[in-house]
Motif scaffolding. Structure first.
Motif, PDB file in Angstrom:
ATOM      1  N   LEU A   1       0.859  -1.089   0.114  1.00  0.00           N
ATOM      2  CA  LEU A   1       0.099   0.113  -0.022  1.00  0.00           C
ATOM      3  C   LEU A   1       0.948   1.131   0.130  1.00  0.00           C
ATOM      4  N   ARG A   2       2.230   1.284   0.643  1.00  0.00           N
ATOM      5  CA  ARG A   2       2.834   2.310   0.829  1.00  0.00           C
ATOM      6  C   ARG A   2       3.535   2.540  -0.635  1.00  0.00           C
ATOM      7  N   GLU A   3       3.843   1.554  -1.275  1.00  0.00           N
ATOM      8  CA  GLU A   3       4.581   1.466  -2.529  1.00  0.00           C
ATOM      9  C   GLU A   3       3.412   1.990  -3.661  1.00  0.00           C
ATOM     10  N   ALA A   4       2.131   1.621  -3.482  1.00  0.00           N
ATOM     11  CA  ALA A   4       1.069   2.065  -4.372  1.00  0.00           C
ATOM     12  C   ALA A   4       0.868   3.555  -4.160  1.00  0.00           C
ATOM     13  N   GLU A   5       1.042   4.174  -2.808  1.00  0.00           N
ATOM     14  CA  GLU A   5       0.792   5.574  -2.592  1.00  0.00           C
ATOM     15  C   GLU A   5       2.078   6.419  -3.145  1.00  0.00           C
ATOM     16  N   ALA A   6       3.153   5.721  -3.056  1.00  0.00           N
ATOM     17  CA  ALA A   6       4.305   6.545  -3.518  1.00  0.00           C
ATOM     18  C   ALA A   6       4.264   6.495  -5.195  1.00  0.00           C
TER      19      ALA A   6
END
Length: 316
Positions: free
Chosen positions: A59-64
């Motif tokens: 999810l953090r990867e997606a947000e970045a």
């Protein structure tokens, strides 16, 4: 081994957070590098069977990626987060994330990938929520059809139709089968049109709608080769038996290989089809006449026996 992978993942997260920090000499976060590190962390957590932490890293990867306007890569990360939820048995949440990914694929201009994601979500949820799976397959079919990838659209529609039949949502199944049949006719796959007509008729008869079943066959006469085919002959026999409340004839037709070797969901419709009125076989006029003749002959024979007995002792 698991502890080593967890430490590795934590190192990647630390690097990612460092890339996101800004300062006097660094005004803008490095979203691209941060996304890469979060992705590596997710893989390490996954290998350590730490699926919840892997989901969070995805999810953090997606947000970045989203902050970096890289929609395709963001969608991939959301999809991976969904797969982590699947590993945890949280299927409805997994499907929500994969649906979100499919919308991003569409926004990015990659509809094929969007449709494949929707199909994947449908497979995940099929045994838990068939209703949701039907919706996902229909959405995937619409995307494929819009891209003129009709064979893939038909595959999705076929899955939706079978699930609707399995769930006894027969009104919707009838519409779904009609949609399939129209596309098969459009691509000139006429033999499959015949098979879809059989499925349609079985669905309509289970809906107790003989008129719709008959109309379905009648409309199919316009399909090249249908009139005169074994499919047509069998359906005419089936409708005749159903109309005359002849359960024997209906069962005989539904036990033909033509019916028995259809997809299981449709074959079951045939094997469980019961005619209205309890299936009392109507006698044809000819059989009634034969019975009458038989009775008359028996009476005549009895009368002859009586006469023979009368004179059996001789004239004296």
């Amino acid at each position: 081994m698991a502890a080593q992978k967890i430490n590795e993942a934590l190192e990647h997260i630390a690097k990612a957070e460092k890339y996101l920090k800004t300062g006097f000499l660094k005004w803008k976060p490095d979203y691209d590098s941060a996304a890469t590190e979060y992705g590596k962390a997710a893989v390490a957590f996954k290998n350590a069977k730490q699926f919840d932490q892997a989901r969070e890293a995805c999810l953090r990867e997606a947000e970045a990626h989203e902050n970096n306007k890289a929609l395709f890569h963001a969608a991939k990360a959301y999809e991976q987060a969904g797969m982590m939820l699947k590993e945890m048995g949280r299927l409805p949440e997994a499907v929500q994330l994969i649906e979100k990914a499919s919308m991003m694929y569409l926004e990015n201009g990659t509809p094929d990938t969007a449709a494949i994601a929707l199909e994947r979500a449908g497979k995940l949820i099929e045994n838990v929520s068939p209703e949701k799976a039907v919706q996902l397959y229909q959405q995937a079919a619409a995307v494929f059809e819009n891209e003129e990838r009709l064979r893939q659209a038909l595959e999705m529609l076929g899955k939706a139709s079978r699930l609707l039949v399995r769930g006894r949502r027969l009104d919707e199944a009838a519409l779904s089968l009609q949609k399939e049949k129209s596309i098969y006719k459009e691509i000139e796959n006429y033999p499959t049109c015949y098979k879809k007509t059989i499925a349609q008729v079985l669905v309509h008869l289970h809906r107790n709608d003989y008129v719709a079943a008959e109309r379905c066959v009648r409309e199919s006469y316009s399909i090249p080769g249908f009139n005169g085919s074994e499919d047509c002959a069998a359906l005419e026999q089936l409708l005749e038996g159903y109309d005359q409340q002849d359960q024997d004839q209906v069962s005989e037709v539904c036990n033909l290989p033509l019916f028995k070797y259809m997809d299981n969901d449709y074959a079951k419709l045939g094997l469980t089809l019961v005619v209205p009125g309890g299936g009392i076989k109507k006698k044809s006029p000819n059989s009634a006449q034969d019975k009458a003749r038989g009775s008359a002959a028996a009476a005549a024979g009895s009368h002859a026996d009586e006469e023979e007995d009368e004179y059996s002792g001789g004239l004296c």
